[in-house]
Design an enzyme around this catalytic site. Structure first.
Site, PDB file in Angstrom:
ATOM      1  N   HIS A   1      41.465  92.621 -43.413  1.00  0.00           N
ATOM      2  CA  HIS A   1      42.623  92.699 -44.317  1.00  0.00           C
ATOM      3  C   HIS A   1      42.631  94.111 -44.888  1.00  0.00           C
ATOM      4  CE1 HIS A   1      44.814  90.799 -48.059  1.00  0.00           C
ATOM      5  NE2 HIS A   1      45.081  92.079 -47.998  1.00  0.00           N
TER       6      HIS A   1
ATOM      7  N   CYS B   1      50.114  94.549 -47.028  1.00  0.00           N
ATOM      8  CA  CYS B   1      48.852  94.718 -46.316  1.00  0.00           C
ATOM      9  C   CYS B   1      48.926  94.030 -44.956  1.00  0.00           C
ATOM     10  CB  CYS B   1      47.704  94.103 -47.104  1.00  0.00           C
ATOM     11  SG  CYS B   1      47.636  94.634 -48.812  1.00  0.00           S
TER      12      CYS B   1
ATOM     13  N   THR C   1      42.474  84.782 -44.977  1.00  0.00           N
ATOM     14  CA  THR C   1      42.826  85.805 -45.958  1.00  0.00           C
ATOM     15  C   THR C   1      44.171  85.455 -46.585  1.00  0.00           C
ATOM     16  OG1 THR C   1      42.788  88.174 -46.435  1.00  0.00           O
ATOM     17  CG2 THR C   1      43.962  87.522 -44.444  1.00  0.00           C
TER      18      THR C   1
END
Lengths: 160, 282
Positions: A46, A29, A23
């Site tokens: 994620h 995040c 990711t």
């Protein structure tokens, strides 16, 4: 070896030892990588925001958007492939913040707190963690052995 | 020395396509003439090609191939046309080779589109209207980074070190090492292109709108806020990451709350997917 991209607000699970889950661009995040070394099952989440109460409709259509809805889905999906909680290794990264104490932009910090609260309630221990600071991260989880690599400041890659 | 080199590179930049402002001007009136628009666009071959490509994209999937600018203008409609002209005209400046400083020009462009889309989400919420000037300012806010990359990529390690020390924001590190930051340099570019004053200021101060003399430049504050939200969400276009200073004053200015920032992120994910289709980005 094939790379499987986990997008923003996304979860990918695999039990194929040739797979690498990746990711990109974690700002505030958080990426949660879990892995059971016995059955070689791993998953990567994620999530973008701490709490699904913000928009419950969104949480139903895409649970991976939030910590409180995404984390249970991540674990359950891995259990379905044979992973067991007591063997599962948990690694966490992301949750960056901007400089200064701008109290309205605490999304990174809130994302980290939400995660700790959920893990604490469910007796899950975090094995490795690289969170906070103020740079972006990219994470790779190798299904072959559960190794996890984080690309952070200045593009330097370190094993988590 | 480095500054001198940078300012020279601003002078060497190709002009900004006039087409954008001319088309915007014509489309302002409700009974705009299609012939007039075609007259403007047909002299800008790169723009004409982009418009045709987008008209025939999967998103619009026309029944028949759109093969003339006339058909495209009629087919796309006013709002799509404004965005497409602005975006196509700006994108050419992000195709230059980015060295070191901007790892991949494509990433910086994607960040720029995200900030432009976010600016319209915020504008609708806060000002109750969309704003074309704001869209353009947001799209070009980081244009200075493209030139920084060309001229001073060798300074990059030094800037990085200062930021890693934790005592400097990315902007402060740029100023300390190079003598100018990418926002101010972007402002110089916008000036050279004869952009309206509020767009120039919005680009120059997109990380520090609190330092503006003209306190009521809403475009500058909204570009700042849009940029910050995109950085949180992970739509970033460079090495600076989140190494920027937060300005609390913005929340009172727009009566904006933490919750609004979070809702903004949700909207951004949705609308960006839509915008990428409209604009034909892979």
């Amino acid at each position: 070896m094939s790379e499987i991209v986990v997008g923003m607000a996304d979860i990918k699970i695999s039990n194929n030892i040739k797979d690498v889950l990746v990711t990109y661009a974690l700002g505030s995040c958080i990426a949660v990588a879990i892995y059971d070394p016995v059955v070689k099952v791993g998953g990567l989440l994620h999530y973008m925001l701490p709490d699904s109460n913000l928009d419950l409709d969104k949480a139903r259509s895409n649970p991976a958007m939030y910590a409180d809805t995404g984390i249970p889905v991540l674990f359950k999906s891995c259990y379905q492939l044979g992973a067991e909680k007591k063997r599962t290794i948990v690694k966490v990264t992301g949750g960056a913040s901007i400089l200064d104490d701008a109290n309205y932009f605490r999304i990174g910090e809130k994302n980290i707190m939400a995660l700790r609260r959920i893990f604490w309630k469910n007796n899950v221990l975090i094995d490795k963690e690289d969170t906070g600071k103020n740079y972006n991260r990219t994470v790779r989880l190798h299904i072959a052995d559960g190794s996890c690599y984080v690309k952070g400041q200045d593009g330097i890659v370190v094993e988590l | 020395m480095r500054i001198q080199k940078l300012l020279e590179s601003v002078d060497k930049l190709p002009p900004f396509p006039n087409t954008i402002f001319k088309v915007g001007e014509i489309l302002k009136s409700d009974d705009y003439s299609v012939a007039e628009i075609i007259d403007v666009i047909k002299y800008d071959q790169a723009m004409a090609a982009d418009i045709l490509k987008i008209s025939n994209s999967a998103y619009f999937s026309p029944m028949q191939k759109v093969s003339s600018i006339r058909d495209a203008v009629l087919f796309l409609g006013r709002d799509n046309l404004v965005r497409i002209v602005q975006t196509a005209g700006s994108s050419r400046f992000f195709r230059m080779k980015g060295k070191g400083y901007v790892e991949k020009a494509k990433e910086l462009w994607e960040h720029s589109v995200a900030v432009a889309v976010m600016s319209q989400i915020l504008s609708k919420k806060i000002l109750k209207t969309e704003d074309e000037k704001l869209y353009l300012a947001a799209l070009l806010h980081d244009i200075g980074k493209m030139l920084m990359g060309e001229a001073v990529y060798e300074s990059f390690a030094e800037i990085s070190q200062l930021v890693a020390s934790g005592r400097y924001s990315f902007l402060e590190a740029e100023e300390s090492v190079i003598g100018i930051n990418h926002a101010a340099l972007g402002g110089k570019i916008a000036e050279k292109w004869n952009f309206p004053g509020d767009i120039v200021e919005a680009i120059s101060f997109h990380h520090r709108p609190d330092l503006l003399e003209e306190k009521d430049n809403k475009i500058a504050w909204l570009v700042y806020l849009s940029d910050q939200i995109c950085l949180f969400a992970g739509y970033t276009g460079g090495f600076d990451g989140l190494a920027h200073r937060g300005i609390n004053a913005i929340m009172d200015k727009f009566d904006f709350h933490e919750r609004d920032v979070e809702l903004g992120i949700i909207r951004l994910v949705e609308e960006l997917a839509h915008a990428r289709e409209v604009l034909g980005m892979e």
